[in-house]
Design an enzyme around this catalytic site. Structure first.
Site, mmCIF file in Angstrom:
data_model
loop_
_atom_site.group_PDB
_atom_site.id
_atom_site.type_symbol
_atom_site.label_atom_id
_atom_site.label_comp_id
_atom_site.label_asym_id
_atom_site.label_seq_id
_atom_site.Cartn_x
_atom_site.Cartn_y
_atom_site.Cartn_z
ATOM 1 N N TRP A 21 18.233 -31.949 -6.323
ATOM 2 C CA TRP A 21 18.433 -31.732 -7.795
ATOM 3 C C TRP A 21 19.484 -32.852 -7.948
ATOM 4 O O TRP A 21 19.439 -33.860 -8.902
ATOM 5 C CB TRP A 21 19.061 -30.542 -8.082
ATOM 6 C CG TRP A 21 19.623 -30.190 -9.524
ATOM 7 C CD1 TRP A 21 19.270 -31.413 -10.520
ATOM 8 C CD2 TRP A 21 20.296 -29.135 -10.226
ATOM 9 N NE1 TRP A 21 19.792 -30.827 -11.690
ATOM 10 C CE2 TRP A 21 20.581 -29.627 -11.567
ATOM 11 C CE3 TRP A 21 21.019 -27.989 -9.727
ATOM 12 C CZ2 TRP A 21 21.263 -28.880 -12.258
ATOM 13 C CZ3 TRP A 21 21.798 -27.371 -10.654
ATOM 14 C CH2 TRP A 21 21.978 -27.629 -11.901
ATOM 15 N N ASP A 51 13.168 -29.261 -1.475
ATOM 16 C CA ASP A 51 12.952 -28.470 -3.011
ATOM 17 C C ASP A 51 13.251 -29.381 -3.909
ATOM 18 O O ASP A 51 14.572 -30.122 -3.946
ATOM 19 C CB ASP A 51 13.876 -27.290 -3.047
ATOM 20 C CG ASP A 51 13.874 -26.501 -4.132
ATOM 21 O OD1 ASP A 51 12.671 -25.943 -4.261
ATOM 22 O OD2 ASP A 51 14.595 -26.756 -5.167
ATOM 23 N N TYR A 56 14.109 -32.608 -12.568
ATOM 24 C CA TYR A 56 15.219 -33.342 -12.070
ATOM 25 C C TYR A 56 15.206 -34.807 -12.232
ATOM 26 O O TYR A 56 14.429 -35.509 -11.545
ATOM 27 C CB TYR A 56 15.306 -33.033 -10.538
ATOM 28 C CG TYR A 56 15.428 -31.455 -10.373
ATOM 29 C CD1 TYR A 56 16.010 -30.761 -11.106
ATOM 30 C CD2 TYR A 56 15.195 -30.997 -8.932
ATOM 31 C CE1 TYR A 56 16.164 -29.217 -10.781
ATOM 32 C CE2 TYR A 56 15.563 -29.787 -8.578
ATOM 33 C CZ TYR A 56 15.910 -28.716 -9.569
ATOM 34 O OH TYR A 56 16.296 -27.537 -9.202
ATOM 35 N N HIS A 122 9.957 -21.973 -12.897
ATOM 36 C CA HIS A 122 11.223 -22.581 -12.887
ATOM 37 C C HIS A 122 12.244 -21.819 -13.755
ATOM 38 O O HIS A 122 12.415 -21.992 -14.833
ATOM 39 C CB HIS A 122 11.457 -24.050 -13.350
ATOM 40 C CG HIS A 122 12.795 -24.762 -12.751
ATOM 41 N ND1 HIS A 122 12.708 -26.289 -12.971
ATOM 42 C CD2 HIS A 122 13.771 -24.192 -12.330
ATOM 43 C CE1 HIS A 122 14.222 -26.472 -12.532
ATOM 44 N NE2 HIS A 122 14.629 -25.324 -12.206
ATOM 45 N N SER A 153 11.200 -19.056 -8.912
ATOM 46 C CA SER A 153 12.980 -19.250 -8.796
ATOM 47 C C SER A 153 13.124 -18.581 -9.849
ATOM 48 O O SER A 153 12.822 -18.662 -11.089
ATOM 49 C CB SER A 153 12.940 -20.991 -9.262
ATOM 50 O OG SER A 153 14.399 -21.150 -8.998
#
Length: 328
Positions: A21, A51, A56, A122, A153
């Site tokens: 991220w 990940d 992002y 997500h 997630s």
């Protein structure tokens, strides 16, 4: 670097992975060259799990990963990405086959691969976990060869428990750290029983658990630790693990006395996470090679002893639990 089995998949992955991220965005400015060097350092240090997510940096993180991996030889790490947060508005109805297919196709292009290793929903609205057709759409993408495995997630432990009722969910990514201990109560036990991989995000509570922050620490305007303090942009639990900043600083001060000699506070926080054998991989972020190397080094450090683990538990009960435990 120690390895752990990634649930029911054929993969074994490093128990500390690379959270991408920060090299994408929302963590202040990170130059392209610096981001690439951080990822190279992580891989050189033995990390075999990366990940990322399509949002992002609006794909920047995925494209940086593709560039770095193209430059390297040897075994390719497992690359997990996420889909769904590109929806605007971000509503349950948007998690349909058409949109998910479009998101997957974009990630395939960004990562320059024919099939994605792992796609995770997500942090969708809770309602999504009660829509079997969403998971059926992912099943069809696996059958079509677009992705190898899929997972979720989540924000809440309840969402994780619901998600693993679907037979082909291979992994769950969840916040778990010294400040967020609820997943260990029930979810971890159920995940182990079903052989579900557990990916731990926000392991350092957005940097609070590095011990480097102070009351007057300033964050850039484009850093979520500035603009999401009250959950203005996304779930507040993603920023400082949902713990009020001043409270977190006070508890970090109390934790310092428990950190063994030769270990940084960040490494101490990672060792606490890895003490639970339900965890597959923790994914701290890194914006520099030095941070990546220090994160990786935690794997080979001695485990925390029982006295230390109990003292951490006591601090959580006394200082932190009332702020977070009932919420996530």
């Amino acid at each position: 670097m120690h390895l752990r089995q990634f649930g029911r998949t054929p993969w074994t992955v490093s128990e500390i992975g690379f959270g991408a991220w920060a090299i994408g965005g929302s963590w202040g400015d990170v130059e392209q060259d610096q981001a690439e060097r951080a990822l190279h350092a992580a891989l050189d240090a033995g990390m075999t799990f990366i990940d990322t997510a399509d949002v992002y940096g609006d794909g920047r993180s995925e494209t940086i990963i593709a560039k770095v991996l193209k430059e390297r030889r040897g075994d390719r790490p497992v690359v997990a990405t996420k889909a769904g947060r590109r929806l605007d508005p971000h509503v349950a109805e948007g998690y349909n086959a058409e949109n998910l297919t479009a998101f997957v196709e974009r990630s395939l292009r960004n990562l320059q691969v024919d099939a994605l290793d792992l796609v995770q929903l997500h942090c969708p609205p809770t309602e999504v976990y009660y829509r079997p057709e969403v998971f059926e759409a992912l099943d069809r993408m696996v059958e079509a060869g677009k992705l190898r495995f899929y997972g979720v997630s989540v924000e809440k432990a309840e969402e994780a428990l619901k998600a693993i009722e679907y037979p082909n969910v291979a992994s769950v990514q969840i916040i778990y750290n010294i400040f967020r201990q609820r997943p260990a109560e029930l979810f971890f036990r159920e995940a182990k029983a079903r052989d579900i991989a557990v990916i731990v995000r926000v392991p350092l509570a957005s940097g609070l658990l590095t011990g480097k922050m102070k009351r007057d620490t300033q964050f850039a305007a484009d850093d979520h630790r500035n603009f999401n303090r009250q959950g203005e942009a996304f779930d507040v639990g993603e920023t400082f693990a949902g713990v009020p900043y001043e409270q977190g600083l006070g508890t970090v001060d109390a934790l310092r006395a428990l950190v063994p000699e030769g270990m940084t506070m960040a490494q101490f926080a990672l060792k606490w996470i890895l003490a639970n054998d339900a965890v597959t991989v923790a994914i701290p972020g890194a914006k520099s090679p030095e941070q990546a190397e220090a994160n990786a080094a935690a794997s080979d450090m001695p485990p925390l002893d029982g006295t230390t683990l109990r003292a951490i538990g006591d601090l959580y009960e006394q200082d932190i639990k009332r702020f977070v435990h009932h919420r996530w």
